[in-house]
Write an enzyme that holds these catalytic residues in place. Structure first.
Site, PDB file in Angstrom:
ATOM      1  N   SER A  22       6.396 -16.810  15.035  1.00 18.57           N
ATOM      2  CA  SER A  22       5.121 -16.772  15.764  1.00 18.57           C
ATOM      3  C   SER A  22       5.088 -17.912  16.779  1.00 18.57           C
ATOM      4  O   SER A  22       5.819 -18.906  16.644  1.00 18.57           O
ATOM      5  CB  SER A  22       3.969 -16.959  14.780  1.00 18.57           C
ATOM      6  OG  SER A  22       2.743 -17.133  15.458  1.00 18.57           O
TER       7      SER A  22
ATOM      8  N   ARG B 295       0.831  -1.215   0.000  1.00 18.83           N
ATOM      9  CA  ARG B 295       0.000   0.000   0.000  1.00 18.83           C
ATOM     10  C   ARG B 295       0.866   1.266   0.000  1.00 18.83           C
ATOM     11  O   ARG B 295       1.326   1.730   1.035  1.00 18.83           O
ATOM     12  CB  ARG B 295      -0.948  -0.046   1.206  1.00 18.83           C
ATOM     13  CG  ARG B 295      -2.064  -1.071   0.991  1.00 18.83           C
ATOM     14  CD  ARG B 295      -2.868  -1.332   2.231  1.00 18.83           C
ATOM     15  NE  ARG B 295      -2.149  -2.104   3.234  1.00 18.83           N
ATOM     16  CZ  ARG B 295      -2.666  -2.509   4.397  1.00 18.83           C
ATOM     17  NH1 ARG B 295      -3.905  -2.197   4.699  1.00 18.83           N
ATOM     18  NH2 ARG B 295      -1.948  -3.212   5.245  1.00 18.83           N
TER      19      ARG B 295
ATOM     20  N   PRO C 249       6.030 -13.881  18.342  1.00 23.40           N
ATOM     21  CA  PRO C 249       4.988 -13.340  19.237  1.00 23.40           C
ATOM     22  C   PRO C 249       3.768 -14.252  19.361  1.00 23.40           C
ATOM     23  O   PRO C 249       3.458 -15.046  18.463  1.00 23.40           O
ATOM     24  CB  PRO C 249       4.571 -12.027  18.554  1.00 23.40           C
ATOM     25  CG  PRO C 249       5.526 -11.818  17.406  1.00 23.40           C
ATOM     26  CD  PRO C 249       6.039 -13.187  17.051  1.00 23.40           C
TER      27      PRO C 249
ATOM     28  N   TYR D  32      -1.065 -22.016   8.162  1.00 25.90           N
ATOM     29  CA  TYR D  32      -0.382 -20.861   8.773  1.00 25.90           C
ATOM     30  C   TYR D  32       0.710 -21.372   9.727  1.00 25.90           C
ATOM     31  O   TYR D  32       1.845 -20.897   9.697  1.00 25.90           O
ATOM     32  CB  TYR D  32      -1.371 -19.956   9.507  1.00 25.90           C
ATOM     33  CG  TYR D  32      -0.670 -18.781  10.175  1.00 25.90           C
ATOM     34  CD1 TYR D  32      -0.079 -17.784   9.409  1.00 25.90           C
ATOM     35  CD2 TYR D  32      -0.568 -18.689  11.571  1.00 25.90           C
ATOM     36  CE1 TYR D  32       0.596 -16.718  10.009  1.00 25.90           C
ATOM     37  CE2 TYR D  32       0.107 -17.626  12.178  1.00 25.90           C
ATOM     38  CZ  TYR D  32       0.676 -16.642  11.390  1.00 25.90           C
ATOM     39  OH  TYR D  32       1.359 -15.593  11.983  1.00 25.90           O
TER      40      TYR D  32
END
Ligand code: NDP
Ligand code: 8X3
Length: 253
Positions: free
Chosen positions: A141, A35, A184, A154
């Site tokens: 993660s 973006r 995290p 995932y």
């Protein structure tokens, strides 16, 4: 001269907070994401707050090797010496049992979280090897340490990130390059909006009745890791909200 940090996925969440943190600490920044407007807005904000840094926004999709090479393979000389790479761009899309999985969701996760991270690393790491220094921080993660129902693909991508952090460290140790895996638990960002494809109600569920981590919490840890003396490396950080004990055990009000 300021050190140069490249942060992928700086338009939102952990990457956005990390860009702010590094800017406050006088790093020059290469910020990326798809973006473009968000990158331009962030650049403006960072430069307004700190006149002593430089900011280079590069809008591209990490899933496209040609875009990665086009944007990072031919940087101007004064941007080439990247000291720190934060491989943060990533996402979860959907939650479903393996027999019911959406192939396009799987491909988006595999192409972004594994292949995108590899493309970026392949283009940036040779310069670090040549200079005999550098620090790569991969955002893994808790899903790279544990698996949970419906998390199959995932979790597999984040287990891959965990394995890549460990193998990169072995491959790069002789060049004096540090590799840190940052893993995290629940962090409140746009992550859940993306996972639930814009369903705001469902996206709130993981954070109901508990205090999640923020992007800033992770940015603090990343900055700590890069601030240590040359002979010290943090290999792996598992960072969770106090209310979270494992991928699935969360203490809620
Ligand atoms: P956000 O959705 O807030 O941010 C994700 C960032 O990744 C955005 O800047 C997005 O930019 C970028 N990105 C996604 N796909 C692409 C792509 N194809 N090309 C370029 N950039 C891309 O989520 P988080 O900040 O939470 O996520 C950051 C990382 O942290 C991810 O790797 C995630 O897996 C990991 N993580 C998150 C946790 C959480 O609970 N939030 C917990 C553990 C790990 P744009 O859309 O502009 O391209
Ligand atoms: C994001 C954390 O537990 O939603 O990586 O998979 S989790």
């Amino acid at each position: 001269m300021n050190k140069i940090v490249l942060i992928t996925g700086a338009t939102s969440g952990i990457g956005h907070a990390t860009a702010r943190k590094f800017a406050e600490n006088n790093y020059d920044l290469i910020i990326t994401g798809r973006r473009k407007e968000r990158l331009e807005k962030l650049k403006k904000e960072l430069l307004e707050n700190n006149k002593k840094i430089r900011v280079l926004p590069l809008a591209f999709d990490v899933r496209s090797l040609s875009e990665v090479v086009e944007n990072l393979g031919n940087l101007d000389r004064d941007w080439q010496n990247i000291d720190i790479l934060v491989n943060n761009a990533g996402l979860a899309v959907g939650l479903s049992h393996i027999d019911d999985g959406v192939i396009d969701d799987w491909e988006r996760m595999i192409d972004t979280n594994i292949k995108g991270l590899l493309y970026i690393t392949r283009v940036v790491s040779p310069g670090m090897v040549e200079r005999g220094r550098g620090h790569i921080l991969n955002i893994g993660s808790i899903a790279g340490k544990e698996v949970y129902e419906n998390g199959n693909v995932y979790c597999a991508t984040k287990h891959a990130v965990d394995a890549l952090s460990r193998s990169m460290r072995i491959d790069l140790v002789k060049h004096g390059i540090k590799v840190s895996n940052i893993a995290p638990g629940l962090v409140k960002t746009e992550f859940s909006d993306v996972r639930f494809k814009g369903d705001k109600e469902k996206a709130e569920v993981p954070y109901k009745g508990m205090k999640p981590l923020s992007g800033e919490d992770i940015a603090d840890v990343i900055l700590y890791c890069v601030s240590l003396p040359d002979h010290v490396n943090i290999n792996d950080v598992l960072i969770m909200p106090t209310a979270q004990a494992s991928a699935t055990i969360v203490n809620r009000d």
